[in-house]
Structure formats: C-alpha cells, structure tokens
Design a protein around this motif. Structure first.
Motif, PDB file in Angstrom:
ATOM      1  N   MET A   1       0.853  -1.177   0.000  1.00 25.65           N
ATOM      2  CA  MET A   1       0.000   0.000   0.000  1.00 25.65           C
ATOM      3  C   MET A   1       0.898   1.239   0.000  1.00 25.65           C
ATOM      4  SD  MET A   1      -2.839   1.210   2.800  1.00 25.65           S
ATOM      5  CE  MET A   1      -3.909  -0.155   2.502  1.00 25.65           C
ATOM      6  N   SER A   2       0.659   2.171  -0.879  1.00 28.56           N
ATOM      7  CA  SER A   2       1.459   3.386  -0.943  1.00 28.56           C
ATOM      8  C   SER A   2       0.811   4.471  -0.098  1.00 28.56           C
ATOM      9  CB  SER A   2       1.583   3.851  -2.390  1.00 28.56           C
ATOM     10  OG  SER A   2       0.356   4.370  -2.835  1.00 28.56           O
ATOM     11  N   VAL A   3       1.569   5.545   0.115  1.00 29.58           N
ATOM     12  CA  VAL A   3       1.047   6.679   0.883  1.00 29.58           C
ATOM     13  C   VAL A   3      -0.201   7.230   0.221  1.00 29.58           C
ATOM     14  CG1 VAL A   3       1.565   9.037   1.610  1.00 29.58           C
ATOM     15  CG2 VAL A   3       3.279   7.276   1.880  1.00 29.58           C
ATOM     16  N   ALA A   4      -0.221   7.229  -1.122  1.00 28.02           N
ATOM     17  CA  ALA A   4      -1.387   7.753  -1.843  1.00 28.02           C
ATOM     18  C   ALA A   4      -2.628   6.904  -1.599  1.00 28.02           C
ATOM     19  CB  ALA A   4      -1.083   7.812  -3.332  1.00 28.02           C
ATOM     20  N   ASP A   5      -2.453   5.610  -1.289  1.00 24.29           N
ATOM     21  CA  ASP A   5      -3.581   4.712  -1.050  1.00 24.29           C
ATOM     22  C   ASP A   5      -4.146   4.831   0.361  1.00 24.29           C
ATOM     23  OD1 ASP A   5      -3.239   3.777  -3.610  1.00 24.29           O
ATOM     24  OD2 ASP A   5      -2.016   2.066  -2.974  1.00 24.29           O
ATOM     25  N   ASP A   6      -3.391   5.358   1.283  1.00 34.61           N
ATOM     26  CA  ASP A   6      -3.808   5.447   2.682  1.00 34.61           C
ATOM     27  C   ASP A   6      -3.999   6.915   3.063  1.00 34.61           C
ATOM     28  OD1 ASP A   6      -4.153   5.412   5.409  1.00 34.61           O
ATOM     29  OD2 ASP A   6      -2.488   4.048   5.800  1.00 34.61           O
ATOM     30  N   LEU A   8      -4.678   8.385   5.840  1.00 30.86           N
ATOM     31  CA  LEU A   8      -3.997   8.791   7.072  1.00 30.86           C
ATOM     32  C   LEU A   8      -2.522   9.032   6.807  1.00 30.86           C
ATOM     33  CD1 LEU A   8      -4.075   9.378  10.067  1.00 30.86           C
ATOM     34  CD2 LEU A   8      -3.726   6.941  10.493  1.00 30.86           C
ATOM     35  N   GLU A   9      -1.875   8.126   6.082  1.00 24.11           N
ATOM     36  CA  GLU A   9      -0.459   8.295   5.771  1.00 24.11           C
ATOM     37  C   GLU A   9      -0.250   9.509   4.874  1.00 24.11           C
ATOM     38  OE1 GLU A   9       1.837   4.931   4.564  1.00 24.11           O
ATOM     39  OE2 GLU A   9       0.817   3.622   5.979  1.00 24.11           O
ATOM     40  N   ALA A  10      -1.161   9.739   3.943  1.00 24.51           N
ATOM     41  CA  ALA A  10      -1.061  10.911   3.070  1.00 24.51           C
ATOM     42  C   ALA A  10      -1.173  12.193   3.894  1.00 24.51           C
ATOM     43  CB  ALA A  10      -2.132  10.868   1.995  1.00 24.51           C
ATOM     44  N   ALA A  11      -2.067  12.201   4.870  1.00 23.52           N
ATOM     45  CA  ALA A  11      -2.224  13.370   5.733  1.00 23.52           C
ATOM     46  C   ALA A  11      -0.977  13.607   6.573  1.00 23.52           C
ATOM     47  CB  ALA A  11      -3.447  13.207   6.631  1.00 23.52           C
ATOM     48  N   VAL A  12      -0.391  12.528   7.093  1.00 30.07           N
ATOM     49  CA  VAL A  12       0.834  12.644   7.888  1.00 30.07           C
ATOM     50  C   VAL A  12       1.974  13.157   7.011  1.00 30.07           C
ATOM     51  CG1 VAL A  12       2.583  11.332   9.161  1.00 30.07           C
ATOM     52  CG2 VAL A  12       0.161  10.934   9.608  1.00 30.07           C
ATOM     53  N   ALA A  13       2.090  12.625   5.806  1.00 27.96           N
ATOM     54  CA  ALA A  13       3.136  13.063   4.888  1.00 27.96           C
ATOM     55  C   ALA A  13       2.951  14.537   4.534  1.00 27.96           C
ATOM     56  CB  ALA A  13       3.136  12.203   3.630  1.00 27.96           C
ATOM     57  N   ASP A  14       1.721  14.952   4.320  1.00 29.30           N
ATOM     58  CA  ASP A  14       1.445  16.350   4.002  1.00 29.30           C
ATOM     59  C   ASP A  14       1.794  17.253   5.184  1.00 29.30           C
ATOM     60  OD1 ASP A  14       0.290  18.476   2.324  1.00 29.30           O
ATOM     61  OD2 ASP A  14      -1.257  18.530   3.899  1.00 29.30           O
ATOM     62  N   ARG A  15       1.407  16.817   6.394  1.00 29.76           N
ATOM     63  CA  ARG A  15       1.733  17.602   7.588  1.00 29.76           C
ATOM     64  C   ARG A  15       3.242  17.704   7.787  1.00 29.76           C
ATOM     65  NH1 ARG A  15      -1.594  15.122  11.776  1.00 29.76           N
ATOM     66  NH2 ARG A  15       0.287  14.634  12.877  1.00 29.76           N
ATOM     67  N   LEU A  16       3.953  16.619   7.542  1.00 32.40           N
ATOM     68  CA  LEU A  16       5.400  16.612   7.665  1.00 32.40           C
ATOM     69  C   LEU A  16       6.021  17.582   6.663  1.00 32.40           C
ATOM     70  CD1 LEU A  16       7.909  15.335   8.975  1.00 32.40           C
ATOM     71  CD2 LEU A  16       7.810  13.583   7.213  1.00 32.40           C
ATOM     72  N   ALA A  17       5.530  17.572   5.439  1.00 36.93           N
ATOM     73  CA  ALA A  17       6.049  18.481   4.411  1.00 36.93           C
ATOM     74  C   ALA A  17       5.775  19.939   4.786  1.00 36.93           C
ATOM     75  CB  ALA A  17       5.430  18.150   3.056  1.00 36.93           C
ATOM     76  N   ARG A  18       4.566  20.214   5.283  1.00 38.90           N
ATOM     77  CA  ARG A  18       4.245  21.589   5.694  1.00 38.90           C
ATOM     78  C   ARG A  18       5.086  22.026   6.879  1.00 38.90           C
ATOM     79  NH1 ARG A  18      -1.138  21.913   7.417  1.00 38.90           N
ATOM     80  NH2 ARG A  18      -1.357  19.661   7.248  1.00 38.90           N
ATOM     81  N   ALA A  19       5.332  21.125   7.822  1.00 41.10           N
ATOM     82  CA  ALA A  19       6.171  21.452   8.984  1.00 41.10           C
ATOM     83  C   ALA A  19       7.601  21.746   8.544  1.00 41.10           C
ATOM     84  CB  ALA A  19       6.153  20.301   9.992  1.00 41.10           C
ATOM     85  N   ALA A  20       8.100  20.962   7.616  1.00 36.89           N
ATOM     86  CA  ALA A  20       9.458  21.190   7.117  1.00 36.89           C
ATOM     87  C   ALA A  20       9.557  22.530   6.397  1.00 36.89           C
ATOM     88  CB  ALA A  20       9.878  20.056   6.188  1.00 36.89           C
ATOM     89  N   ARG A  21       8.536  22.859   5.579  1.00 36.50           N
ATOM     90  CA  ARG A  21       8.540  24.158   4.885  1.00 36.50           C
ATOM     91  C   ARG A  21       8.466  25.306   5.891  1.00 36.50           C
ATOM     92  NH1 ARG A  21       5.323  21.434   1.194  1.00 36.50           N
ATOM     93  NH2 ARG A  21       3.419  22.215   2.135  1.00 36.50           N
ATOM     94  N   ALA A  22       7.624  25.173   6.905  1.00 33.97           N
ATOM     95  CA  ALA A  22       7.493  26.231   7.911  1.00 33.97           C
ATOM     96  C   ALA A  22       8.806  26.415   8.675  1.00 33.97           C
ATOM     97  CB  ALA A  22       6.358  25.900   8.877  1.00 33.97           C
ATOM     98  N   ALA A  23       9.436  25.311   9.043  1.00 31.19           N
ATOM     99  CA  ALA A  23      10.722  25.393   9.752  1.00 31.19           C
ATOM    100  C   ALA A  23      11.766  26.045   8.862  1.00 31.19           C
ATOM    101  CB  ALA A  23      11.163  24.002  10.198  1.00 31.19           C
ATOM    102  N   GLN A  24      11.777  25.693   7.587  1.00 22.77           N
ATOM    103  CA  GLN A  24      12.738  26.296   6.655  1.00 22.77           C
ATOM    104  C   GLN A  24      12.473  27.792   6.498  1.00 22.77           C
ATOM    105  OE1 GLN A  24      15.478  24.810   5.116  1.00 22.77           O
ATOM    106  NE2 GLN A  24      15.906  26.953   4.745  1.00 22.77           N
ATOM    107  N   ASP A  25      11.202  28.169   6.378  1.00 21.44           N
ATOM    108  CA  ASP A  25      10.863  29.595   6.265  1.00 21.44           C
ATOM    109  C   ASP A  25      11.304  30.360   7.501  1.00 21.44           C
ATOM    110  OD1 ASP A  25       9.747  29.123   3.781  1.00 21.44           O
ATOM    111  OD2 ASP A  25       7.668  29.168   4.503  1.00 21.44           O
TER     112      ASP A  25
END
Length: 88
Positions: A1-6, A8-25
C-alpha cells in the motif's frame, strides 16, 4: 500500500512536508535577522548576546529540519515493499 492509497499516511506526509517548509521559512527569516545584526555590528559595535541567541535559534531550527527529513526518509523506507527472498 502506498502513501497515496492510505488517507492517514497521506495526511501525515502532508503535515510533515508543511512542517518542514514552515521550519525552513522560519530559519530563512532568522538568518536574515542574524545577517542584519552582523551588518549592524560593524557600524554600532558588537551585540554578542543577540548574535549568539539568533545563531542558536538558526541552528536549532536547522536541526529540526534535518530531523524531519530523516524521519520522512525512515518512514518512506519502512513502507517500501521488502525484496523477495529466494529459498533454496
């Protein structure tokens, strides 16, 4: 199962990406402030504590971004399918 199929995992991955962008900003903003402090220092004398505090905050946020990247890589590795093992 890929992140796109789940979802919850897609939401976690999106939150992680947004957190990384915010920290970088935030790190970018702090770096600009630190750069300004160093430029002012040449004109108005040293403000060593302010420069040290800003440097520490930039380092802390950079460490957070690195930890987020490691966590994302580890999470991705854990969700990859294992290679087939041959049995003799």
């Amino acid at each position: 199962m890929s992140v796109a199929d789940d979802p919850l995992e897609a939401a976690v991955a999106d939150r992680l990406a947004r957190a990384a962008r915010a920290a970088q900003d935030l790190c970018d903003v702090l770096w600009e402030v630190l750069h300004g402090e160093l430029s002012d220092r040449a004109r108005n004398g040293p403000r060593a504590q302010r420069v040290a505090d800003l440097s520490e905050r930039v380092a802390d946020i950079s460490s957070t971004v690195a930890a987020l990247a490691r966590d994302a890589a580890l999470d991705e590795a854990l969700h990859e399918p294992s290679p087939a093992v041959e049995t003799s």
